[in-house]
Design an enzyme around this catalytic site. Structure first.
Site, mmCIF file in Angstrom:
data_model
loop_
_atom_site.group_PDB
_atom_site.id
_atom_site.type_symbol
_atom_site.label_atom_id
_atom_site.label_comp_id
_atom_site.label_asym_id
_atom_site.label_seq_id
_atom_site.Cartn_x
_atom_site.Cartn_y
_atom_site.Cartn_z
ATOM 1 N N VAL A 57 -11.259 0.095 6.701
ATOM 2 C CA VAL A 57 -12.395 -0.809 6.490
ATOM 3 C C VAL A 57 -12.780 -0.781 5.019
ATOM 4 O O VAL A 57 -13.038 0.278 4.455
ATOM 5 C CB VAL A 57 -13.622 -0.386 7.339
ATOM 6 C CG1 VAL A 57 -14.773 -1.361 7.130
ATOM 7 C CG2 VAL A 57 -13.257 -0.300 8.811
ATOM 8 N N LYS A 117 -12.697 -4.530 11.940
ATOM 9 C CA LYS A 117 -13.445 -3.633 11.046
ATOM 10 C C LYS A 117 -14.857 -3.395 11.591
ATOM 11 O O LYS A 117 -15.417 -2.294 11.468
ATOM 12 C CB LYS A 117 -13.493 -4.233 9.639
ATOM 13 C CG LYS A 117 -12.106 -4.269 8.976
ATOM 14 C CD LYS A 117 -12.058 -5.183 7.775
ATOM 15 C CE LYS A 117 -10.699 -5.178 7.095
ATOM 16 N NZ LYS A 117 -10.535 -6.244 6.090
ATOM 17 N N VAL A 123 0.840 -1.207 0.000
ATOM 18 C CA VAL A 123 0.000 0.000 0.000
ATOM 19 C C VAL A 123 0.874 1.256 0.000
ATOM 20 O O VAL A 123 0.636 2.199 -0.767
ATOM 21 C CB VAL A 123 -0.966 -0.005 1.203
ATOM 22 C CG1 VAL A 123 -1.779 1.285 1.244
ATOM 23 C CG2 VAL A 123 -1.902 -1.216 1.139
ATOM 24 N N ASP A 173 -9.818 -10.207 11.739
ATOM 25 C CA ASP A 173 -9.703 -9.037 10.859
ATOM 26 C C ASP A 173 -11.084 -8.380 10.695
ATOM 27 O O ASP A 173 -11.228 -7.163 10.834
ATOM 28 C CB ASP A 173 -9.162 -9.498 9.492
ATOM 29 C CG ASP A 173 -9.134 -8.387 8.468
ATOM 30 O OD1 ASP A 173 -8.128 -7.671 8.380
ATOM 31 O OD2 ASP A 173 -10.143 -8.229 7.734
#
Ligand code: HSE
Length: 438
Positions: free
Chosen positions: A134, A207, A16, A203
């Site tokens: 998210v 979120k 990213v 995970d």
């Protein structure tokens, strides 16, 4: 345009980070026009400065001292893409204490420490934004925070983990078992080498906590969210779902009916009718349905992971933070200050798919019917699943209490004619009538 440029420090240059740096660099003219002043990269903190990188920025901008970078006087905004709790947490706090606005994609950190980080942001008059944490590319947190800020959100249902959606999708397409689909996901780069957080649902829980804070303006902790991952989903479950006109999805469900204070938050495999928009979400995509008293039903759908899509959200937050900084109006005060009241899972009212393997189908039927009746589990349909042999009953319940269903499953496990602990999967109601017990 002669104002001083805004300077951005980027912490982390993985998949990213690389795309964020690339976008900030390659789109600098467009971003300058949108923000009002140039947005320049002040430095990029990396673990290994010597590693060759193809990100088109000067080698001198790389540093292995992130703390020194975020404290620098010329840095205005910090983008944290390190993941995990430490050193990300300390670096974000240090950034805000030094007056920098921060953008993060770190769901684990925001879920664990979001309230405290918001307080720090408010104290120091800086922005704290994390749209990418998210559902990556999907603009979801901004709409919940801003566009729906005047409405009452009652329900959020979605697929917020791409890895598990890919695995369940492959199981549906191939008819294979979980292990084979997971192997394929790892081989094709859809799952991490260690996919535990994805397949065990943690995970998605992180979120879910973030979604709850923005949808319901309350603070939850990850332990407030009921969690069941997908490791126990079998090819038979997927086949059973198909025979009901459903697919199995790992869903996040958040509910707080209008006028009630308690939130029920859960992450678990769910049978979703093919007619529901979430059933159509394929591969590693994400989608979230938000229901609000005024706005009605809203569907958000798109890429839930990946360098370029996630960078889109991160750079969007950089633009927002930069504009707010220029206007002198940070958003640090948007903290969910109220601790959420949590409704226990046993109070869920849902429909369930139940599979009961028995030693003698005819003899067991009376026992099953008695146990279900005694435990207030009303049956909507019941038939023998002859595709797996003569001795499996499958049934769908009406909307019943989770506590009653669990009591019935426990009682059935003790019945001599029942061969093993019955399996159950919650079913999503096609018309959204699955709801909390009133
Ligand atoms: N592992 C995550 C997923 C990445 O599969 O959705 C994006 O948060």
């Amino acid at each position: 345009m002669n104002a001083r440029p805004l300077k951005v420090a980027v912490l982390g240059c993985g998949v990213v980070g690389t795309e964020v740096v690339r976008r900030l660099h390659e789109s600098r003219s467009a971003l300058a026009a949108r923000v009002g002043v140039p947005v320049e990269i002040a430095g990029v903190a990396v673990r290994d400065r010597k590693r060759p990188r193809d990100i088109g920025i000067a080698q001198e901008l790389l540093t292995d001292d992130p703390l020194e970078l975020v404290k620098r006087d010329d840095v205005d905004l910090v983008v944290e893409l390190l993941g995990g709790i430490e050193p990300a947490h300390s670096l974000l706090v240090a950034s805000m204490e030094h007056g920098k606005s921060v953008v993060s994609a770190n769901k684990t950190l925001i879920a664990e420490h979001g309230a405290q980080l918001h307080e720090t942001a408010a104290q120091h008059g800086v922005s704290l934004l994390y749209e990418a944490a998210v559902a990556a590319a999907i603009p979801l947190l901004g709409p919940l925070r801003d566009s729906l800020g005047g409405d009452d959100v009652t329900r959020v249902v979605g697929i917020v983990n791409g890895t598990t959606n890919y695995i369940l999708d492959r199981m549906t397409e191939t008819g294979g078992e979980f292990d084979a689909a997971l192997r394929e996901a790892v081989e094709r780069g859809y799952a991490e080498a260690d996919p535990t957080a994805d397949v065990e649902g943690t995970d998605a829980v992180a979120k879910t906590v973030i979604l709850a804070s923005l949808a319901f303006h309350t603070r939850l902790s990850p332990t407030d969210v009921y969690r069941e991952g997908i490791t126990g989903v079998t090819a038979q479950d997927v086949a059973d779902a198909r025979s009901r006109g459903c697919v199995v999805k790992l869903l996040t469900v958040l509910e707080r009916p209008a006028g009630q204070g308690e939130v029920l938050a859960r992450v678990h495999p769910t049978m979703v009718p093919l007619t529901h928009p979430l059933a159509q979400v394929k591969g590693a995509d994400n989608a979230v349905v938000v229901e609000a008293a005024g706005a009605g039903e809203l569907l958000f759908r798109g890429a839930g992971a990946g360098g370029v899509p996630t960078a889109s959200s991160v750079v969007g937050d950089v633009v927002t933070a930069a504009r707010r900084r220029l206007l002198g109006r940070p958003v640090g005060a948007m903290a969910p200050t109220v601790a959420g009241q949590v409704r226990p899972m046993r109070e869920l009212r849902s429909r369930y798919h139940l599979g009961v393997r028995v030693t003698d189908a005819a003899a067991a039927l009376d026992d099953i019917a008695t146990v279900l009746r005694v435990n207030d589990v009303r049956v909507d349909s019941l038939h023998r699943n002859r595709s797996v042999g003569p001795n499996t009953w499958v049934l769908a319940t009406e909307a019943v209490l989770e506590s009653d269903l669990c009591a019935a499953v426990e009682a059935l496990s003790a019945v001599p004619s029942v061969a093993e602990v019955p399996r159950f999967i919650r079913m999503l109601d096609p018309v959204g009538q699955e709801a909390l017990a009133r």
